[in-house]
Each structure stands twice: as structure tokens, then as C-alpha cells.
Design a protein around this motif. Structure first.
Motif, PDB file in Angstrom:
ATOM      1  N   SER A  74       0.942  -1.285   0.027  1.00 32.71           N
ATOM      2  CA  SER A  74       0.038   0.019   0.141  1.00 32.71           C
ATOM      3  C   SER A  74       1.026   1.255   0.008  1.00 32.71           C
ATOM      4  CB  SER A  74      -0.980  -0.064   0.971  1.00 32.71           C
ATOM      5  OG  SER A  74      -0.276  -0.054   2.510  1.00 32.71           O
ATOM      6  N   ILE A  75       0.481   2.281  -0.533  1.00 31.15           N
ATOM      7  CA  ILE A  75       0.952   3.726  -0.646  1.00 31.15           C
ATOM      8  C   ILE A  75       0.135   4.580   0.385  1.00 31.15           C
ATOM      9  CG2 ILE A  75       1.590   5.583  -2.185  1.00 31.15           C
ATOM     10  CD1 ILE A  75       1.477   3.171  -4.388  1.00 31.15           C
ATOM     11  N   SER A  76       0.821   5.403   0.854  1.00 26.04           N
ATOM     12  CA  SER A  76       0.150   6.764   1.749  1.00 26.04           C
ATOM     13  C   SER A  76       0.207   7.919   1.021  1.00 26.04           C
ATOM     14  CB  SER A  76       1.070   6.556   3.023  1.00 26.04           C
ATOM     15  OG  SER A  76       0.870   5.606   4.005  1.00 26.04           O
ATOM     16  N   LEU A  77      -0.599   8.436   0.947  1.00 22.43           N
ATOM     17  CA  LEU A  77      -0.961   9.594   0.261  1.00 22.43           C
ATOM     18  C   LEU A  77      -1.208  10.752   1.417  1.00 22.43           C
ATOM     19  CD1 LEU A  77      -1.203  11.750  -2.056  1.00 22.43           C
ATOM     20  CD2 LEU A  77      -3.347  11.090  -2.587  1.00 22.43           C
ATOM     21  N   ILE A  78      -0.381  11.518   1.572  1.00 24.67           N
ATOM     22  CA  ILE A  78      -0.371  12.329   2.933  1.00 24.67           C
ATOM     23  C   ILE A  78      -1.322  13.670   2.655  1.00 24.67           C
ATOM     24  CG2 ILE A  78       0.784  13.673   4.930  1.00 24.67           C
ATOM     25  CD1 ILE A  78       0.948  10.614   4.970  1.00 24.67           C
ATOM     26  N   VAL A  79      -2.207  14.064   3.340  1.00 22.64           N
ATOM     27  CA  VAL A  79      -2.899  15.100   3.270  1.00 22.64           C
ATOM     28  C   VAL A  79      -2.650  16.182   4.287  1.00 22.64           C
ATOM     29  CG1 VAL A  79      -5.291  16.332   3.172  1.00 22.64           C
ATOM     30  CG2 VAL A  79      -4.987  14.250   1.953  1.00 22.64           C
ATOM     31  N   PRO A  80      -2.240  17.206   4.375  1.00 24.23           N
ATOM     32  CA  PRO A  80      -1.541  18.314   5.329  1.00 24.23           C
ATOM     33  C   PRO A  80      -2.585  19.093   6.040  1.00 24.23           C
ATOM     34  CG  PRO A  80      -1.172  19.298   3.211  1.00 24.23           C
ATOM     35  CD  PRO A  80      -1.639  17.928   2.917  1.00 24.23           C
ATOM     36  N   PHE A  81      -3.778  18.717   5.720  1.00 27.89           N
ATOM     37  CA  PHE A  81      -5.230  19.258   6.402  1.00 27.89           C
ATOM     38  C   PHE A  81      -6.221  18.311   7.104  1.00 27.89           C
ATOM     39  CE2 PHE A  81      -3.863  22.390   3.054  1.00 27.89           C
ATOM     40  CZ  PHE A  81      -3.707  23.358   3.922  1.00 27.89           C
ATOM     41  N   PRO A  82      -6.891  18.510   7.867  1.00 27.07           N
ATOM     42  CA  PRO A  82      -7.862  17.570   8.304  1.00 27.07           C
ATOM     43  C   PRO A  82      -8.741  17.293   7.215  1.00 27.07           C
ATOM     44  CG  PRO A  82      -7.875  19.574   9.846  1.00 27.07           C
ATOM     45  CD  PRO A  82      -7.062  20.044   8.657  1.00 27.07           C
ATOM     46  N   ALA A  83      -9.561  16.015   7.564  1.00 28.11           N
ATOM     47  CA  ALA A  83     -10.397  15.704   6.514  1.00 28.11           C
ATOM     48  C   ALA A  83     -11.702  16.674   6.378  1.00 28.11           C
ATOM     49  CB  ALA A  83     -11.110  14.420   7.166  1.00 28.11           C
ATOM     50  N   GLY A  84     -12.381  16.609   5.162  1.00 29.22           N
ATOM     51  CA  GLY A  84     -13.299  17.334   4.816  1.00 29.22           C
ATOM     52  C   GLY A  84     -13.083  18.593   3.788  1.00 29.22           C
ATOM     53  N   GLY A  85     -11.766  18.813   3.876  1.00 33.74           N
ATOM     54  CA  GLY A  85     -11.477  20.299   3.124  1.00 33.74           C
ATOM     55  C   GLY A  85     -11.247  19.618   1.636  1.00 33.74           C
ATOM     56  N   TYR A 139     -12.460  36.948   9.483  1.00 37.21           N
ATOM     57  CA  TYR A 139     -12.511  35.949   8.658  1.00 37.21           C
ATOM     58  C   TYR A 139     -11.462  34.751   9.001  1.00 37.21           C
ATOM     59  CZ  TYR A 139      -7.693  36.986   6.801  1.00 37.21           C
ATOM     60  OH  TYR A 139      -6.204  37.056   6.535  1.00 37.21           O
ATOM     61  N   GLY A 140     -12.172  33.457   8.650  1.00 40.35           N
ATOM     62  CA  GLY A 140     -11.309  32.362   8.653  1.00 40.35           C
ATOM     63  C   GLY A 140     -10.547  31.827   7.611  1.00 40.35           C
ATOM     64  N   SER A 141      -9.223  31.200   8.022  1.00 38.17           N
ATOM     65  CA  SER A 141      -8.670  30.633   6.752  1.00 38.17           C
ATOM     66  C   SER A 141      -8.053  29.418   7.223  1.00 38.17           C
ATOM     67  CB  SER A 141      -7.311  31.375   6.668  1.00 38.17           C
ATOM     68  OG  SER A 141      -6.186  31.145   7.563  1.00 38.17           O
ATOM     69  N   ASN A 142      -7.304  28.597   6.226  1.00 39.43           N
ATOM     70  CA  ASN A 142      -7.015  27.045   6.511  1.00 39.43           C
ATOM     71  C   ASN A 142      -5.471  27.111   7.403  1.00 39.43           C
ATOM     72  OD1 ASN A 142      -8.929  26.045   5.054  1.00 39.43           O
ATOM     73  ND2 ASN A 142      -7.672  25.234   3.512  1.00 39.43           N
ATOM     74  N   GLY A 143      -5.066  28.273   7.871  1.00 36.90           N
ATOM     75  CA  GLY A 143      -3.990  28.486   8.679  1.00 36.90           C
ATOM     76  C   GLY A 143      -3.107  29.695   8.264  1.00 36.90           C
ATOM     77  N   ASN A 144      -2.321  29.793   9.252  1.00 35.42           N
ATOM     78  CA  ASN A 144      -1.367  30.865   8.954  1.00 35.42           C
ATOM     79  C   ASN A 144      -0.398  30.519   7.636  1.00 35.42           C
ATOM     80  OD1 ASN A 144      -1.912  32.785  10.881  1.00 35.42           O
ATOM     81  ND2 ASN A 144      -1.169  31.294  12.232  1.00 35.42           N
ATOM     82  N   GLY A 191      -7.712  23.610   8.904  1.00 33.51           N
ATOM     83  CA  GLY A 191      -8.292  23.157   7.648  1.00 33.51           C
ATOM     84  C   GLY A 191      -9.521  23.622   7.375  1.00 33.51           C
ATOM     85  N   SER A 192     -10.129  23.428   6.212  1.00 36.88           N
ATOM     86  CA  SER A 192     -11.509  23.801   5.619  1.00 36.88           C
ATOM     87  C   SER A 192     -12.529  23.038   6.558  1.00 36.88           C
ATOM     88  CB  SER A 192     -11.689  23.513   4.182  1.00 36.88           C
ATOM     89  OG  SER A 192     -10.715  24.297   3.470  1.00 36.88           O
ATOM     90  N   GLY A 193     -12.431  21.864   7.161  1.00 37.83           N
ATOM     91  CA  GLY A 193     -13.434  21.387   7.851  1.00 37.83           C
ATOM     92  C   GLY A 193     -13.863  22.277   8.894  1.00 37.83           C
TER      93      GLY A 193
END
Length: 329
Positions: free
Chosen positions: A36-47, A161-166, A192-194
Motif C-alpha cells: 500500500s501507498i500512503s498519500l499524505i494530506v496536510p489538512f484535516p478531513a473534509g477540506g 475571516y477564517g483561513s486554513n491556517g497561517n 483546515g477547511s473542515g
């Protein structure tokens, strides 16, 4: 006359070692992937990053014959996940779903534990998603950018206003919006967007400049009001929403692209295989249809094209970061 054969033997040994090395590399590329291959997402789920990663992983699992597992490693404006992949074993089994945020973070963060252009190898861009200025319809009466600016200037307290992070695109768009309009906004960074969308709907923040994907259904339901997209052209899923330039902010053109990267020393044959499989998926009619549904535009292209895009945008955003005086220790 005596002739020494030692150099000849040394050359044979070196050639044999080189051949063995090439054979091992070729064998690895031919055998890869065997697990298996890991695809890393640098944000929480849902975005948006998570949605795109899962759409790609589903198809990539089929084409490679091994599971491609999406794993979230959020934090520090997407730099935690990038650092994890940059330091992972370069064997093709750990990949990053990167984004425009990483080209901004290079200038925003005074010290990063990795070099985005040196420690990660571009594989292929996946899609571009326009960002959209949305407001909580219940909290903000504004129906266009002019009314929003007037409302913000008359408000006794700063609109949040909100953002996905600094250091993310949403953060930088917010600083550019303030510079262009003269309003003062309160920046609230999320992981993240979630979580951002949850608080936007709940009224903890009044507005955001997030990508279209996580807010589209709420715009369509009337809970959020879209005032403008931040790219140079309108979005096909929000054709009636003007661009910020059409709303009077000249030269405003910032969108969010997403793409896959691997650790820098990943074998070129593995990167080439990944690129080939990904481009087939990205350019397929069913993937295009899936992207259309979430407001994304499929891209594709070569690793070299992605590398140039990263270099160009790193330079572009360095100026915007400097002009906006955005810095994080």
C-alpha cells in the motif's frame, strides 16, 4: 615490458557495481508497488485537499493494483505534512498532496525544517480550484463586495475571516483584500477547511476566502452568500458570481492548485510511472466530471512543468508576503 592490469580490473569492478545498481533500480521500478501507498494530506478531513486526494486515490488504487491510503497530518499551515513526506523513505510509498500553500509557506515561515523545492520531487498537478469570498448570510447583510466593504468599515468591531491556517492561500488573499479595500479584518486561522466551514456556518467567523469545494453546497442551500471569486475568470459552477477584479479590485488573481509530490530521492522510474498513471486518471472523462461537481479544473502535466510552476509561484508569493508583511516564527 610489464603491463599492469589493475586499472582494468578496477574498471571492471566499477562497471559491475554500476550495472548491479542500475539493475536494482530497474527491478525496483518494475516491481513497484508491492504494498500500500500512503498519500499524505496536510489538512484535516473534509477540506478540498482531502476531497481531491480521495478522488485520486480511489482511481490510483485501481490502476496500480495496490491500495492508496489517504492519511491526514495537519498543522502549521500544511507544513507538518510536507515535512513528514520530505523526510520519509524515498521509495515511492509515501506521497504528499501538496498545494499552492506550500509555495507561500516558504516565504511566510522564517524557519522551515525542509526545503520545498529541494526536498520534494514534483509528480503531477491534479487540479486548480478557485477561491471564493463567502459571508455568513445570517450575520452579514452584504450582497456584493462594495456593500461588504462599507459594512466592514462601519462595524464597531473587526469582522473575522477564517483561513486554513497561517501562511495559506486563504490567509494571503485576506491580507491582499484588506490592502486593496482599506478595511481591517480579524484573521482567525484553522487547521483546515473542515473546522473552518463548521465555524463559518455557526457564526464564529463572518467570512472566508476558502476554495469553492467545501462551501459550494452551503452556498447552494443559502446558508452562505458568495460575493466574488478570487481568480481572473469566473467559476463554471458559480457563473453568476463575479471576480474580485470585476468587483473593482484590479489585478486580483489568486487560486489554489493541488498536486502530488514525493521525497526528492525517489527513483525517477517510479516518479515517471506515478505521473503516467495520474495523468491518465486526471484526463479521463469520469474524473473530469467528478472535478466539475466540486468546482475543480483538472490539470495534469509533467513533473518538469509542475517544478516550474512551483518555482514561479514561490517567487510571486514572496513579493506578496513581503508587501503584506506576513511572517511567522
Amino acid at each position: 615490458m610489464r603491463i599492469s592490469f589493475r586499472p582494468h580490473r578496477r574498471q571492471l569492478v566499477q562497471a559491475a557495481a554500476l550495472a548491479l545498481g542500475l539493475s536494482a533500480t530497474l527491478a525496483m521500478a518494475q516491481a513497484w508497488p508491492t504494498r500500500s501507498i500512503s498519500l499524505i494530506v496536510p489538512f484535516p478531513a473534509g477540506g478540498t485537499t482531502d476531497v481531491l486526494a480521495r478522488a485520486l486515490a480511489d482511481r490510483l488504487s485501481q490502476s496500480l493494483g495496490q491500495p492508496v491510503v489517504v492519511e491526514s497530518r495537519p498543522g502549521a499551515g500544511a507544513t507538518v505534512g510536507a515535512d513528514y513526506v520530505a523526510k520519509a523513505k524515498p521509495d515511492g510509498y509515501t506521497l504528499l498532496m501538496g498545494a499552492v500553500h506550500h509555495t507561500i509557506a516558504t516565504s511566510v515561515y522564517k524557519k522551515l525544517p525542509y526545503d520545498f523545492q529541494k526536498d520534494l520531487a514534483p509528480v503531477a498537478t491534479v487540479a486548480m480550484v478557485p477561491n471564493v469570498l463567502v459571508v455568513n448570510a445570517a450575520l452579514t447583510p452584504a450582497r456584493n463586495v462594495t456593500e461588504l466593504v462599507a459594512f466592514a468599515k462601519s462595524a464597531p468591531a473587526k469582522l473575522a475571516y477564517g483561513s486554513n491556517g497561517n501562511g495559506t492561500a486563504q490567509h494571503l488573499i485576506g491580507t491582499q483584500f484588506q490592502a486593496s479595500t482599506g478595511v481591517e479584518l480579524l484573521h482567525v486561522p484553522y487547521k483546515g477547511s473542515g473546522p473552518l466551514t463548521t465555524d463559518l456556518l455557526g457564526g464564529q467567523v463572518a467570512m472566508s476566502f476558502d476554495t469553492i469545494t467545501p462551501v459550494l453546497q452551503h452556498i447552494q442551500a443559502g446558508k452562505l452568500r458568495a460575493l466574488a471569486v478570487t481568480t481572473a475568470k469566473r467559476s463554471s459552477v458559480l457563473p453568476d458570481v463575479p471576480t474580485l477584479e470585476e468587483a473593482g479590485l484590479k489585478g486580483f488573481d489568486i487560486g489554489t492548485w493541488f498536486g502530488v509530490l514525493a521525497p526528492a530521492a525517489t527513483p525517477k522510474d517510479v516518479v515517471a510511472r506515478l505521473n503516467s498513471e495520474m495523468v491518465k486518471i486526471i484526463r479521463s472523462p469520469d474524473f473530469a466530471q467528478r472535478m466539475q461537481a466540486i468546482g475543480a479544473e483538472p490539470l495534469g502535466g509533467t513533473p518538469e512543468q509542475m517544478a516550474k510552476q512551483i518555482a514561479d509561484e514561490t517567487t510571486k508569493f514572496a513579493k506578496l508576503v513581503k508587501d503584506g508583511k506576513v511572517a511567522i516564527d
